[in-house]
Design a protein around this motif. Structure first.
Motif, PDB file in Angstrom:
ATOM      1  N   LEU A   1      18.877 108.792  22.847  1.00 46.59           N
ATOM      2  CA  LEU A   1      17.935 107.826  22.277  1.00 46.59           C
ATOM      3  C   LEU A   1      18.673 106.711  21.531  1.00 46.59           C
ATOM      4  CD1 LEU A   1      15.242 110.354  21.108  1.00 46.59           C
ATOM      5  CD2 LEU A   1      14.905 108.543  22.792  1.00 46.59           C
ATOM      6  N   THR A   2      18.112 105.523  21.603  1.00 42.39           N
ATOM      7  CA  THR A   2      18.636 104.356  20.906  1.00 42.39           C
ATOM      8  C   THR A   2      17.545 103.781  20.015  1.00 42.39           C
ATOM      9  OG1 THR A   2      17.949 102.659  22.487  1.00 42.39           O
ATOM     10  CG2 THR A   2      19.962 103.884  23.006  1.00 42.39           C
ATOM     11  N   PRO A   3      17.891 102.920  19.081  1.00 42.64           N
ATOM     12  CA  PRO A   3      16.855 102.304  18.234  1.00 42.64           C
ATOM     13  C   PRO A   3      15.793 101.563  19.045  1.00 42.64           C
ATOM     14  CG  PRO A   3      18.999 102.008  17.239  1.00 42.64           C
ATOM     15  CD  PRO A   3      19.245 102.617  18.591  1.00 42.64           C
ATOM     16  N   GLU A   4      16.141 101.110  20.244  1.00 42.70           N
ATOM     17  CA  GLU A   4      15.173 100.410  21.088  1.00 42.70           C
ATOM     18  C   GLU A   4      14.086 101.359  21.618  1.00 42.70           C
ATOM     19  OE1 GLU A   4      18.224  98.043  20.125  1.00 42.70           O
ATOM     20  OE2 GLU A   4      18.563  99.878  21.305  1.00 42.70           O
ATOM     21  N   ASP A   5      14.291 102.637  21.486  1.00 45.20           N
ATOM     22  CA  ASP A   5      13.276 103.613  21.895  1.00 45.20           C
ATOM     23  C   ASP A   5      12.250 103.869  20.786  1.00 45.20           C
ATOM     24  OD1 ASP A   5      15.949 105.294  23.487  1.00 45.20           O
ATOM     25  OD2 ASP A   5      14.349 104.199  24.508  1.00 45.20           O
ATOM     26  N   THR A   6      12.451 103.268  19.631  1.00 48.86           N
ATOM     27  CA  THR A   6      11.502 103.425  18.539  1.00 48.86           C
ATOM     28  C   THR A   6      10.155 102.836  18.918  1.00 48.86           C
ATOM     29  OG1 THR A   6      13.221 103.397  16.834  1.00 48.86           O
ATOM     30  CG2 THR A   6      10.987 102.779  16.165  1.00 48.86           C
ATOM     31  N   ALA A   7       9.112 103.657  18.819  1.00 47.77           N
ATOM     32  CA  ALA A   7       7.776 103.232  19.238  1.00 47.77           C
ATOM     33  C   ALA A   7       6.788 104.355  18.931  1.00 47.77           C
ATOM     34  CB  ALA A   7       7.746 102.928  20.741  1.00 47.77           C
ATOM     35  N   VAL A   8       5.511 104.019  19.078  1.00 44.63           N
ATOM     36  CA  VAL A   8       4.480 105.054  19.108  1.00 44.63           C
ATOM     37  C   VAL A   8       4.325 105.476  20.565  1.00 44.63           C
ATOM     38  CG1 VAL A   8       2.087 105.642  18.634  1.00 44.63           C
ATOM     39  CG2 VAL A   8       3.318 104.099  17.087  1.00 44.63           C
ATOM     40  N   TYR A   9       4.419 106.770  20.812  1.00 46.20           N
ATOM     41  CA  TYR A   9       4.315 107.306  22.168  1.00 46.20           C
ATOM     42  C   TYR A   9       2.921 107.910  22.352  1.00 46.20           C
ATOM     43  CZ  TYR A   9       9.242 106.527  22.987  1.00 46.20           C
ATOM     44  OH  TYR A   9      10.478 105.919  23.181  1.00 46.20           O
ATOM     45  N   TYR A  10       2.275 107.481  23.431  1.00 46.99           N
ATOM     46  CA  TYR A  10       0.913 107.899  23.716  1.00 46.99           C
ATOM     47  C   TYR A  10       0.865 108.737  24.994  1.00 46.99           C
ATOM     48  CZ  TYR A  10      -0.512 104.243  20.425  1.00 46.99           C
ATOM     49  OH  TYR A  10      -0.685 103.453  19.310  1.00 46.99           O
ATOM     50  N   CYS A  11       0.054 109.766  24.952  1.00 46.81           N
ATOM     51  CA  CYS A  11      -0.211 110.607  26.109  1.00 46.81           C
ATOM     52  C   CYS A  11      -1.480 110.106  26.804  1.00 46.81           C
ATOM     53  CB  CYS A  11      -0.398 112.047  25.637  1.00 46.81           C
ATOM     54  SG  CYS A  11      -0.970 113.195  26.869  1.00 46.81           S
ATOM     55  N   ASN A  12      -1.491 110.177  28.127  1.00 45.35           N
ATOM     56  CA  ASN A  12      -2.645 109.776  28.916  1.00 45.35           C
ATOM     57  C   ASN A  12      -2.916 110.831  29.986  1.00 45.35           C
ATOM     58  OD1 ASN A  12      -3.282 108.200  31.777  1.00 45.35           O
ATOM     59  ND2 ASN A  12      -4.575 107.547  30.078  1.00 45.35           N
ATOM     60  N   ALA A  13      -4.191 111.086  30.255  1.00 39.57           N
ATOM     61  CA  ALA A  13      -4.527 112.064  31.293  1.00 39.57           C
ATOM     62  C   ALA A  13      -5.808 111.659  32.002  1.00 39.57           C
ATOM     63  CB  ALA A  13      -4.678 113.455  30.687  1.00 39.57           C
ATOM     64  N   ASP A  14      -5.836 111.855  33.302  1.00 40.48           N
ATOM     65  CA  ASP A  14      -7.032 111.634  34.121  1.00 40.48           C
ATOM     66  C   ASP A  14      -7.692 112.992  34.317  1.00 40.48           C
ATOM     67  OD1 ASP A  14      -5.075 109.323  36.034  1.00 40.48           O
ATOM     68  OD2 ASP A  14      -6.445 108.904  34.377  1.00 40.48           O
ATOM     69  N   ILE A  15      -8.929 113.113  33.819  1.00 44.86           N
ATOM     70  CA  ILE A  15      -9.553 114.427  33.699  1.00 44.86           C
ATOM     71  C   ILE A  15     -10.887 114.473  34.417  1.00 44.86           C
ATOM     72  CG2 ILE A  15     -10.568 116.040  32.020  1.00 44.86           C
ATOM     73  CD1 ILE A  15      -8.329 115.214  30.106  1.00 44.86           C
ATOM     74  N   ALA A  16     -11.092 115.564  35.154  1.00 48.06           N
ATOM     75  CA  ALA A  16     -12.371 115.827  35.797  1.00 48.06           C
ATOM     76  C   ALA A  16     -13.178 116.762  34.899  1.00 48.06           C
ATOM     77  CB  ALA A  16     -12.148 116.475  37.158  1.00 48.06           C
ATOM     78  N   GLN A  17     -14.445 116.385  34.701  1.00 47.00           N
ATOM     79  CA  GLN A  17     -15.332 117.184  33.853  1.00 47.00           C
ATOM     80  C   GLN A  17     -16.573 117.591  34.626  1.00 47.00           C
ATOM     81  OE1 GLN A  17     -15.025 113.891  30.680  1.00 47.00           O
ATOM     82  NE2 GLN A  17     -15.481 115.719  29.489  1.00 47.00           N
ATOM     83  N   ALA A  18     -17.202 118.677  34.207  1.00 43.17           N
ATOM     84  CA  ALA A  18     -18.417 119.160  34.846  1.00 43.17           C
ATOM     85  C   ALA A  18     -19.523 118.117  34.723  1.00 43.17           C
ATOM     86  CB  ALA A  18     -18.865 120.466  34.196  1.00 43.17           C
TER      87      ALA A  18
END
Length: 121
Positions: free
Chosen positions: A85-102
C-alpha cells in the motif's frame, strides 16, 4: 431489507497490507456480482475490483497486481486483499453487491457505508 457491512479498514504504514471484508445480510435470495470501489478526497469513486458469483474477477489495469478480490458464497461475503500500500491508496472503500430478493424480478444494487483506509507513516 438488505445490509452490506464492511470491516477491516484502518491505518497502515506504506508498504503494508490490509484485508477488507464485506458481509451482506437480510432478505437475500442470491448475491450475484460483488465489488469494491474507493473514493479519495476530492476525487470520483473508482472501481478497485469486481467478482462474479462464479469467481470470475475483473480489475482495472491500474489495480492489477496489488489487489486481490475473493468471495465466500455461503457467507455472502466478499474480501479485498491489499498489498504494498502507498499513500495514494488512502480512501474510503465501499462494497457493492447485486442482490436478488424474493418477490423482486430484477437485481438490485446495494452499497455499504464505507470503511476508511489510511496509508501513512
Amino acid at each position: 431489507q438488505v445490509q452490506l457491512v464492511e470491516s477491516g479498514g484502518g491505518l497502515v504504514q506504506p508498504g503494508g497490507s490490509l484485508r477488507l471484508s464485506c458481509a451482506a445480510s437480510g432478505s437475500i435470495l442470491r448475491v450475484e456480482g460483488m465489488g469494491w470501489y474507493r473514493q479519495a478526497p476530492g476525487k470520483q469513486r473508482e472501481l478497485v475490483a469486481r467478482i462474479t458469483r462464479g469467481g470470475v474477477t475483473n480489475y482495472p489495469d491500474s489495480k492489477k497486481g496489488r489487489f486481490t478480490i475473493s468471495r465466500d458464497n455461503a457467507k455472502n461475503t466478499v474480501y479485498l486483499e491489499m498489498n504494498s500500500l502507498t499513500p495514494e491508496d488512502t480512501a474510503v472503500y465501499y462494497c457493492n453487491a447485486d442482490i436478488a430478493q424474493a418477490g423482486v424480478s430484477l437485481l438490485h444494487s446495494y452499497w455499504g457505508q464505507g470503511t476508511q483506509v489510511t496509508v501513512s507513516s
